[in-house]
Design a protein around this motif. Structure first.
Motif, short mmCIF file in Angstrom:
data_model
loop_
_atom_site.label_atom_id
_atom_site.label_comp_id
_atom_site.label_asym_id
_atom_site.label_seq_id
_atom_site.Cartn_x
_atom_site.Cartn_y
_atom_site.Cartn_z
N ALA A 71 0.84 -1.21 0.00
CA ALA A 71 0.00 0.00 0.00
C ALA A 71 0.87 1.26 0.00
CB ALA A 71 -0.93 0.00 1.21
N VAL A 72 1.96 1.25 0.76
CA VAL A 72 2.87 2.40 0.78
C VAL A 72 3.53 2.57 -0.58
CG1 VAL A 72 4.95 3.38 1.83
CG2 VAL A 72 3.26 2.24 3.27
N ILE A 73 3.98 1.46 -1.17
CA ILE A 73 4.64 1.51 -2.47
C ILE A 73 3.69 2.07 -3.54
CG2 ILE A 73 5.58 0.07 -4.35
CD1 ILE A 73 6.73 -1.77 -2.13
N LYS A 74 2.44 1.68 -3.49
CA LYS A 74 1.46 2.05 -4.53
C LYS A 74 0.84 3.42 -4.34
CE LYS A 74 1.47 -1.81 -6.94
NZ LYS A 74 2.19 -1.82 -8.21
N SER A 75 0.89 3.96 -3.12
CA SER A 75 0.25 5.24 -2.85
C SER A 75 0.93 6.37 -3.62
CB SER A 75 0.30 5.55 -1.36
OG SER A 75 -0.13 6.88 -1.12
N PRO A 76 0.14 7.20 -4.31
CA PRO A 76 0.75 8.30 -5.07
C PRO A 76 1.39 9.38 -4.19
CG PRO A 76 -1.66 8.44 -5.12
CD PRO A 76 -1.31 7.14 -4.44
N ASP A 77 1.03 9.42 -2.91
CA ASP A 77 1.58 10.44 -2.01
C ASP A 77 2.69 9.90 -1.11
OD1 ASP A 77 -0.14 12.47 -2.89
OD2 ASP A 77 -1.74 11.72 -1.60
N SER A 78 3.12 8.66 -1.35
CA SER A 78 4.15 8.05 -0.50
C SER A 78 5.33 7.55 -1.32
CB SER A 78 3.57 6.84 0.26
OG SER A 78 2.79 7.24 1.34
N ARG A 79 6.44 7.45 -0.62
CA ARG A 79 7.63 6.78 -1.15
C ARG A 79 8.09 5.84 -0.06
NH1 ARG A 79 12.15 10.96 -2.77
NH2 ARG A 79 13.01 9.08 -3.71
N LEU A 80 8.49 4.65 -0.44
CA LEU A 80 9.13 3.74 0.51
C LEU A 80 10.59 3.69 0.09
CD1 LEU A 80 8.95 2.03 2.97
CD2 LEU A 80 8.13 0.14 1.59
N LEU A 81 11.39 4.51 0.77
CA LEU A 81 12.80 4.63 0.45
C LEU A 81 13.51 3.37 0.91
CD1 LEU A 81 14.39 6.95 -0.84
CD2 LEU A 81 14.92 7.77 1.45
N THR A 82 14.17 2.71 -0.03
CA THR A 82 14.88 1.47 0.23
C THR A 82 16.37 1.77 0.18
OG1 THR A 82 13.07 0.24 -0.73
CG2 THR A 82 15.16 -0.90 -0.57
#
Length: 178
Positions: A56-67
């Motif tokens: 859900a975090v990966i797909k959200s247009p307002d989020s980034r999941l920094l790896t």
């Protein structure tokens, strides 16, 4: 993809989900988490996150999941979410074997820079379980301030873990990004 201090920062993809769930779980839950200092194992049992939550975090247009990778291996991650004039910082996990060596400082600084540059935000917000005094002190040394603003822990929702005590709540921490 940014490179800083031998680390590579990139946005997570669907292919990273299982690796990131395992990383977050290892940093916060169970016996493996006790190798690091960020463990919540004495406060919460059960899961910290799951595949659906990470996706859900990966797909959200307002989020980034920094790896964060070192030598091609995922060693840390954090969530950045754009919320108007501020960004929310969450899902911060560093491999327990690498905690205490300064990696967290580098990652949070990069996350703040990325949020400022990507969204033009002026503040970073996060919530921390209020009884985690050592963790809150770590964030305070990085310029975050306690607000005293509390939100209840979601007791009864197993997606957030199985509380081992009845006094858990989240405190909002805030830092100006200048």
């Amino acid at each position: 993809m940014e490179t800083t201090a031998g680390l590579t920062f990139r946005d997570a993809t669907d292919a990273d989900v299982d690796t990131l769930v395992a990383l977050v779980e290892s940093a916060y839950r169970g016996d493996d988490s006790r190798a690091g200092w960020t463990t919540e194992a004495d406060l919460l049992e059960g899961q910290r996150t799951d595949q659906e939550g990470v996706l859900a975090v990966i797909k959200s247009p307002d989020s980034r999941l920094l790896t964060v990778e070192r030598d091609g291996r995922v060693v840390a991650c954090c969530q950045l979410e754009h919320r108007g004039t501020y960004a929310y910082f969450g899902m911060f996990a560093v491999s327990p074997a690498l905690q205490g060596g300064g990696l967290g400082k580098v990652i949070i600084a990069e996350a703040e820079r990325a949020a400022r540059e990507t969204w033009g935000v002026t503040e970073m917000h996060m919530t921390v379980i209020s009884v985690r005094e050592d963790l809150i002190a770590w964030y305070e040394r990085r310029g975050y301030r306690r607000t005293g603003q509390m939100t209840p822990f979601p007791y009864g929702d197993d997606r957030f873990g199985l509380p081992q005590r009845d006094d858990l709540q989240f405190e909002l921490l805030v830092k100006a990004l200048v």
